[in-house]
Motif scaffolding. Structure first.
Motif, mmCIF file in Angstrom:
data_model
loop_
_atom_site.group_PDB
_atom_site.id
_atom_site.type_symbol
_atom_site.label_atom_id
_atom_site.label_comp_id
_atom_site.label_asym_id
_atom_site.label_seq_id
_atom_site.Cartn_x
_atom_site.Cartn_y
_atom_site.Cartn_z
ATOM 1 N N CYS A 32 0.841 -1.203 0.000
ATOM 2 C CA CYS A 32 0.000 0.000 0.000
ATOM 3 C C CYS A 32 0.875 1.251 0.000
ATOM 4 O O CYS A 32 1.797 1.364 0.799
ATOM 5 C CB CYS A 32 -0.916 -0.005 1.216
ATOM 6 S SG CYS A 32 -1.804 1.553 1.417
ATOM 7 N N CYS A 35 0.114 3.172 3.595
ATOM 8 C CA CYS A 35 0.481 2.694 4.933
ATOM 9 C C CYS A 35 1.524 1.582 4.931
ATOM 10 O O CYS A 35 2.010 1.191 5.992
ATOM 11 C CB CYS A 35 -0.764 2.231 5.688
ATOM 12 S SG CYS A 35 -1.406 0.653 5.088
ATOM 13 N N CYS A 65 -6.616 -1.308 -0.010
ATOM 14 C CA CYS A 65 -5.894 -1.721 1.202
ATOM 15 C C CYS A 65 -6.870 -1.760 2.375
ATOM 16 O O CYS A 65 -7.380 -0.712 2.781
ATOM 17 C CB CYS A 65 -4.760 -0.741 1.473
ATOM 18 S SG CYS A 65 -4.066 -0.926 3.130
ATOM 19 N N CYS A 68 -5.812 0.451 5.804
ATOM 20 C CA CYS A 68 -6.088 1.885 5.962
ATOM 21 C C CYS A 68 -7.331 2.309 5.190
ATOM 22 O O CYS A 68 -7.629 3.507 5.120
ATOM 23 C CB CYS A 68 -4.873 2.723 5.576
ATOM 24 S SG CYS A 68 -4.435 2.679 3.840
#
Ligand SMILES: [Zn+2]
Length: 301
Positions: A32, A35, A65, A68
């Protein structure tokens, strides 16, 4: 007409080329970009972007993702397409026209000169986004210019600029009812003047002038500690550093004589030579003469 047709063909070719490249699908999972956790491939998503050639629609691998709760398309970042669906070339065009006039004029100019159709609102959103990026970059990147000059000049001033009503609510101003119509924008200018005109008088060197401005406070309210330095004084210090002003053998500060300016100079550049600019010096002298000898009297003149 021919130009429009050429652009249309070029846009289709560009679109085809970008869609043929599917290297943005990098397996079922990728890292990601927000994050660093694992993002999963969802689908190939279509999106239309405005480029200098016109609109093109591209399929991009979309990853989501769960950590997050964010989704992204790696291809958008590779191509530099922003979240307002503009290509980097168009973004540059928008920033140019938006700095030259109103957002409406910008939209009309892009359409007339480049056959790029962007709404007034999109010009506004893009300009705002670029403006915010420039403003935060200006604070972060302060590299001191390394070319010491004999003499450098700096000046600061403030002037009222008309604002929209919602930007002025609760602000006191000079209107009869105590309301404000403007806010004060403060400006810092730095320049050199080694050139001479035909009569041998110094003139500003072409291309030497730099500006930095903000609607910011210049008043030290609580203390003179570093962390209490007002925003505009910080801006001036950054601009003086960036232009190499502090390295000049002779550092000169010009102002209109207002107290806040000399207070600021005393804090930011106490070593500078302070000069009241000629126009304001004459104005102050004339006022002083009138005050002492009476308005319009021979002695005052
Ligand atoms: Zn994430």
């Amino acid at each position: 007409m021919i130009k429009k047709e050429v652009l249309r063909v070029a846009a289709r070719f560009f679109e085809k080329m970008l869609n043929a490249d599917r290297s943005d699908h990098m397996g079922h999972t990728v890292t990601c970009i927000f994050c660093g956790q694992e993002a999963r491939y969802v689908s190939r998503n279509l999106k239309t972007f405005t480029t200098v050639l016109g609109n093109i629609t591209i399929g991009r691998a979309y990853y989501y993702c769960p950590s997050c709760a964010c989704g992204f398309c790696p291809k958008d970042y590779t191509l530099g397409f922003d979240d307002l669906s503009l290509s980097p070339g168009v973004t540059r065009m928008v920033s140019l026209v938006a700095s030259a006039g109103s957002f409406w004029e910008g939209s009309k100019l892009l359409s007339a000169l480049a056959a790029v159709i962007i709404s007034e609102k999109s010009v506004e959103r893009t300009a705002k986004k670029i403006g915010e990026a420039i403003a935060s970059d200006e604070v972060v990147y302060v590299k001191e210019k390394q070319s010491p000059r004999d003499t450098m000049y700096a000046g600061v001033d403030g002037t009222g600029i008309p604002m929209r009503k919602d930007e002025l609510t609760g602000r006191a101003g000079k209107q009869p009812n105590g309301a404000a119509k403007t806010r004060e924008v403060k400006q810092c200018v730095v320049w050199t003047a080694d050139s001479r005109d035909a009569k041998g008088h110094p003139v500003r060197d072409q291309g030497s002038v730099s500006y930095s401005a903000g609607i910011e406070s210049s008043a030290w309210s609580n203390s003179y500690r570093e962390e209490d330095t007002p925003a505009f004084a910080r801006r001036v210090a950054r601009e003086l550093t960036r232009t190499g002003f502090f390295q000049a053998k002779r550092q000169v500060f010009l102002g209109d004589g207002a107290l806040w300016i000399w207070n600021l100079v005393a804090m930011v550049a106490p070593q500078a030579i302070e000069i009241v600019d000629l126009y304001h010096a004459k104005e102050h002298l004339s006022k002083l003469g009138n005050d002492i000898f009476g308005p319009g009297t021979d002695l005052a003149k």
